[in-house]
Design a protein around this motif. Structure first.
Motif, short mmCIF file in Angstrom:
data_model
loop_
_atom_site.label_atom_id
_atom_site.label_comp_id
_atom_site.label_asym_id
_atom_site.label_seq_id
_atom_site.Cartn_x
_atom_site.Cartn_y
_atom_site.Cartn_z
N ARG A 146 0.84 -1.20 0.00
CA ARG A 146 0.00 0.00 0.00
C ARG A 146 0.87 1.25 0.00
N SER A 147 1.96 1.22 0.79
CA SER A 147 2.86 2.37 0.87
C SER A 147 3.57 2.60 -0.46
N SER A 150 1.18 3.96 -3.15
CA SER A 150 0.72 5.33 -2.88
C SER A 150 1.68 6.38 -3.43
N GLN A 151 2.90 5.96 -3.79
CA GLN A 151 3.85 6.92 -4.35
C GLN A 151 3.49 7.35 -5.77
N ALA A 171 -3.66 -0.01 -3.73
CA ALA A 171 -3.67 1.22 -4.53
C ALA A 171 -4.99 1.94 -4.36
N SER A 172 -4.94 3.26 -4.37
CA SER A 172 -6.17 4.05 -4.27
C SER A 172 -6.96 3.94 -5.57
#
Length: 398
Positions: A146-147, A150-151, A171-172
């Motif tokens: 997730r981290s 998010s980039q 992922a968003s």
């Protein structure tokens, strides 16, 4: 964006990556904006080169610097070796000062991404298929994927299934765009139109097939195939282009020994009605011959030794056939095979019979049309990505 504690812990476990591994000196940084395209496979480089042509517009120059994890000398100047340690990654970023990072497909290396984050680089992920995400961090770091995801400011997924996998990985949904695959077709090879028209007139209605970049090791395969196909079409013309121009005389002599009437291009600018095998020993562009011949065999694919990109021929309307040894263009061949847009020759003995089948004009046209569709399908996607990059650069003041 601050990195998660889980990513920090994971990177700490990879301390060995900090060992100094100096790269060779880089060429001078070009003027203007530099975009870092991070590729995982050599067959992605053509798509990046296509993208580079599309984002280059009047005004400030834009340069794409591609890196490849598994670089070799055959790739040459198309890409450079991906930096592997913290030291060399920082060295790379300091030298090139990239404004934007474009990641192709996947393989989200946490060490590389952490240094990009520290440098405050903007990044997008393209051709994302959602495969292999659980292997990126070994599957044990909670929240790591997730981290990492998010980039990316935007994630362009190949299809809905890929988008769903990316969403489940963290992922968003707001960052994901279902776009399809980027275009990875090389630009059309050039040709002299006057020469093309003269050759078309000289050949007339004769059925024709071409061996592009043929190897001497394949000569017996090619001669048997032409003999077999000629029994069905007595006026069949075989155009042979050696991979090495210095082999042209050897090709011509050996084909004459097998009973064919052979003409060298340097001796006759056009094939005559008697010509059965036309050997090209001049510096003509391959684009001329792809446009002339409705059928192209990709040389080097039966006995190995390297081959041309089959997309070069299909983009110019020639139906392609090839053997199993299609490296480094396996991905292009797989796309053509999946769309029934090419013919795979499983053994050298099949070459003649497949050419016989393709001598039927409707069969050749069907194959060529399907292949053209494959090679041109990604143009809209590439245009969309290029538009996004140009807009983002404007927003960033470039």
């Amino acid at each position: 964006m601050a990195r998660s504690l889980s990513i920090a812990a994971y990177l700490a476990s990879r301390g060995s990556a900090d060992q100094p591994t100096r790269l060779l000196a880089y060429p001078a940084r070009p003027e203007g904006v530099v975009i870092w395209a991070r590729c995982t496979h050599a067959d992605q480089l053509t798509a990046i080169e296509t993208l580079g042509r599309k984002i280059t517009v009047d005004g400030d120059p834009i340069t794409i610097v591609a890196t490849l994890r598994e670089w070799n000398h055959q790739i040459g100047g198309r890409a450079i070796q991906e930096p592997r340690s913290k030291e060399t990654i920082r060295e790379f970023i300091e030298h090139w000062k990239p404004t934007l990072g474009v990641w192709v497909r996947g393989d989200l290396d946490p060490l590389l991404m952490d240094e990009m984050r520290a440098a405050k680089m903007h990044s997008i992920l393209v051709d994302a298929n959602g495969d292999g995400l659980e292997q990126v961090t070994g599957g044990w770091v909670p929240g790591a994927m997730r981290s990492l995801l998010s980039q990316f400011e935007a994630i362009l997924a190949l299809d809905k299934n890929a988008a769903n996998r990316l969403t489940r990985a963290g992922a968003s949904p707001d960052a994901i765009i279902v776009s399809g695959a980027m275009e990875d077709c090389p630009p059309p090879l050039p040709c002299d139109e006057d020469e093309r028209q003269a050759l078309v007139k000289a050949i007339g209605t004769r059925p024709t097939w071409l061996a592009a970049a043929a190897h001497l090791a394949e000569l017996n395969d090619l001669s048997r195939a032409h003999l077999q196909a000629s029994r069905r079409a007595h006026r069949l013309l075989f155009i042979m282009i050696p991979r090495n121009k210095n082999d042209a005389t050897a090709f011509a002599e050996k084909m004459r020994e097998k009973g064919f009437y052979v003409t060298l291009r340097s001796e006759e600018p056009e094939p005559t009605e008697l010509t059965q095998v036309y050997v090209i020993d001049t510096d003509d562009d391959l684009g001329l011959w792809y446009r002339i011949s409705p059928i192209t065999f990709i040389g080097g694919t039966l006995r190995g030794g390297g081959c041309r990109d089959p997309f070069e021929a299909t983009a110019l309307g020639s139906a392609v056939l090839y053997g199993p040894l299609v490296a480094p263009f396996q991905r292009h061949a797989a796309r053509l095979n999946a769309a029934s847009a090419s013919r795979l020759i499983r053994s050298s003995g099949d070459l003649g019979s497949i050419i016989e089948i393709l001598l039927a004009v409707d069969k050749t046209a069907e194959l060529a049309h399907a292949a053209w569709d494959v090679t041109s399908r990604g143009a809209t996607v590439s245009n969309r990505i290029a538009d996004y990059i140009r807009l983002r650069l404007e927003e960033l003041g470039h």
